[in-house]
Design an enzyme around this catalytic site. Sequence first.
Site, short mmCIF file in Angstrom:
data_model
loop_
_atom_site.label_atom_id
_atom_site.label_comp_id
_atom_site.label_asym_id
_atom_site.label_seq_id
_atom_site.Cartn_x
_atom_site.Cartn_y
_atom_site.Cartn_z
N LYS A 29 0.86 -1.20 0.00
CA LYS A 29 0.00 0.00 0.00
C LYS A 29 0.89 1.24 0.00
CE LYS A 29 -4.01 1.86 2.59
NZ LYS A 29 -4.79 1.73 3.83
N SER B 83 -9.65 1.60 2.90
CA SER B 83 -8.83 2.38 2.00
C SER B 83 -7.78 1.58 1.25
CB SER B 83 -8.13 3.47 2.80
OG SER B 83 -7.26 2.88 3.76
N SER C 229 -9.72 -0.82 7.23
CA SER C 229 -9.31 -0.61 5.83
C SER C 229 -8.69 -1.81 5.14
CB SER C 229 -8.33 0.56 5.75
OG SER C 229 -9.04 1.78 5.79
#
Lengths: 99, 473, 479
Positions: free
Chosen positions: C74, C149, C173
């Site tokens: 990420k 996210s 997330s």
Amino acid sequence: MSIGRKDVLHVAKLAELAVSEDELPKLTEQLGRIVDYVAQLNEVPAGEQAPPYLAGPDKVTLRPDVVAPVPLARPPADFAPEFAQGLFVVPRLGAMEDQ
Amino acid sequence: MAWETVIGLEVHVQLLTRSKMFCGCANKFGAPPNTLVCPVCLGLPGALPVPNEQAIRLATQAARALGCTVHTRSIFARKNYFYPDLPKGYQISQFDQPLATGGTIWCESPERGRIGIGVTRLHLEEDAGKSLHDRIPGKTAIDLNRAGTPLVEIVSEPDLRSPAEARAYLTILKQILVYAEVSDCNMEEGSLRVDANISIRRPGDPKLGTKAEVKNMNSFANVERALIVERDRQVALLESGGRVEQVTMLFNAASGTVKPMRSKEESHDYRYFPDPDLPPLVLTQKWIEEQHAALPELPEPKRERFMTRYAITAYDAGVLASERPVADYFEAIVEAGAEAKSAANWVMGEAMSGYNETGRFGVGADRLAKLIGLVKEGVVSLQAAKRVYPELVDRDDDPRAVAERLGLLQVGDAAALGAWVEEVLAANPSEVDRFRGGEAKLMGFFVGQVMKKSGGKADPKAVQPVLVEKLKN
Amino acid sequence: MSAVELIASAVREGRTTAAVAANEVASRLEKTAALNASLNWSAERLEAEAARVDRASPSDRAKMPLAGVPIAVKDNIVTTEQPTTCGSRILEGYVSPFNATVINRLRAAGAVIACKANLDEFAMGSSTEHSAFGRVKHPDDPSRVPGGSSGGSAALVAAGAVPAALGSETGGSVRQPASFCGIVGIKPSYGRVSRYGLVAFGSSLDAVSTFGRSVDDAARVLAAMSGHDPLDATTIAQPPLVLDPPRRDLKGLTFGLPAEYFPRDLHKGVRAGLDRAIKAVKELGGTIKEVSLPHTRYAVPTYYIIAPAEAAANLARYDGVRYGQRRVGPAGDLRALYQATRGQGFGAEVRRRILIGTYVLSSGYYDAYYRKAQQVRALLAEDFRRAFDAGCDMLLTPTTPTPAFKAGEKTEDPVAMYLADIFVCPVNLAGLPAVSVPVGRSEGLPLGAQLIAPNLAEARMLSAAAALEAALDAAAEVR
Ligand SMILES: [Mg+2]
Ligand SMILES: [Zn+2]
């Protein structure tokens, strides 16, 4: 609505965020809805004395006093927006000057 | 003056650690800009703070040296504000749960005598970097070497009643912190910084007046000057029917004036909250006591010990105890066999002027003790010893050998003394007449003259009988 | 054998090389480019990463638990070899001069950083629509969101581009997009994994977390990077996580079903998916127990005070002074720099959260919002503790209230978006470990079930999750 235009401008100033005049009404409305939503916590009868909850360790571990910085793969000059004479450079401070 | 001045001080002191407060960068002054930096003190994305154990130790010792209670649990908090030399946009500090509270600093007020000034709190925090406004025209330049340096902030109660008391408080505070080796308290390098809050009120009024904050003083003398100027400004203001606004005043040392800060910031809203990167700082009572026990003897107890142990005056004891190297030197001389009162006189006289110039003592305690011994034994006079002293500085020569080389060994021999005495009497016929006419107090004059004539070599105790003898004729 | 172990064992034993695995990933990343899930990768970079593993001595390589395993990261986890943008204009082009601890540990374990993964800007969002670099598409239906996210990481794993990926959690997330995309997402106990180098959002909640197509894939990556880190004062003084062997049954384990997570109006598909999971638990010999977590309804409001408050301070460092994109407004002074850099550099959701966070901490409001939220947080944690004390080894809940929703459906209504996290964010507030496991599909869209365990009980939780995984046909429609 718990939060108004004045509040939004006040916190925007504290947070150093430019907020334009045309986005202000919608932003105020959205922030107002969020604040109203989170305000439901006031229904919860919580003991005033309760210490804040901590996930993770309950006390800090300390670092021995040894000079051992994490090295930088690139020097500040490589990532700074403006850098001269070994220094980060910003515009004149204007109203913040004598702090 | 029909006004009472009320002053409280906030003092920031850098701690003498090897590394910074929350990262492994070196804590030192004078390196090329932005060379003592790492992800943490640059505030880079993803970096996290880890507290320095030694900083906690020094802060604990400082707190105990100031008589504070050190709490077994304290909390690091974020103090949020924007400034270009504050890399994270917040300073890690302590707020509602500081490391230590409730101490007292005892000092000598010129007006009130001995006073105890309350220490409200002592907390840990990190220093910001430096903003340089004159380096690049029209711009501000930022050096982050200082960012993250460990600091303690020491806040006093509003117990000070004059600018001179503020100075006395600072002098003692510095003495204690330097003694404890917590900080070098060098104001020029910024390792000790003072902000003052000052207000005035009618004596007896229980309510405090509106205070102004005074900043930007670079010496204790300037703290006193700035406070005098600000006090006078407030007095003039109130006496002319005006009122004091809550402002921050900047002192200008060159002009000796204060002026309000240009930016009239609406009162700051720092939005303090506990730093989620740092769990509570938990110390055991045992550890706290160990740090306290490791403190050296502090100036105040040392002064009292000197008075009782060495039977010297309060004044002398105070001077000798004011700095640790001075006190240690004094005690080493006594240890080496010198009489305490003489040792005190020598340290505060000859030795001190050298120390003030060079920061060290040029004559080893052993040799100074020997020199003092020579005076006591009558081998040299005090006056002669003072001529021997400079010859000992930064050299290894034996004091007696030097005295001998300089021909300063005391002369007690009646024949040699008799010659000097006759010369003195011959040179001062009218005094001789007056002495013989009954003015006995002139004896001192004659002894002094003989001492002078002998270049300090004459043994004053032996001079008098010879004088008495010669004056009879 | 899991995809991770398949690659790692082959590389360790010299049956293949990291370069071959990297090559394969490069072509898959190309094929999945339309998802807009990967950021800042190149075939050359991948080659160089793989070469590090291939150059290692055979005896060193034999000790690497993740030898040659390509992992997507990420883009809020800093790496020195490619930009770290956090999906934000304000960090466009920023290349970190240091690596996150998790990156150093994964590399030491033999992993290959395949690419950075798209995300909601600064990890703020539940749909990966709030990235400055465009929204990420759901691999099964491009009109839908992959969750967020960590939507980029989830989409890449779900689409088969990489066997595993790193995400981060602040309020669910990883588990929420894992559920939306039909894969496994593990959130470890707070402090189990170092946050050093994870760009901070809500520091008291943030946890680097992992995705895999199986529990084993995600668990191996988690284990390799776990353990105390002297650079992160909030890591727990614990050695790295040691995984239990997978269980064949759930005998002797009690699973709590918190009533608050099964409201009467719960989405029918989600309910059916959970019924399937409950049935499987019973068939595997586990015990089901009804419990209550009475403060659950306050979790989202609590979260939306604490997370923005911490974020407002954490994001103050993006001021255009030392790094990142600088903009200066017309006045030309420092304040014009701050206001323009931050005003234009941050997207709408980030700005909303900074403003909310600033508001709840500001003078006069702290007690009513921030302090109150801290107290309620303690009550939420206490709810969990009671349930575990009452004999539950773990809790079984839906991961999300609905399957993946349509892009644009909630972007105009922040509160509706926040409620997508209603079943996941209580876990972050309490700092507990949890895992989302696929349990089936509803109208073609994946569904997830969540196991929540006591603090530091990851090993037992993951072995139970593996048993459940083996018993369920996640590709099948639920009824
Ligand atoms: Mg301070
Ligand atoms: Zn540093």
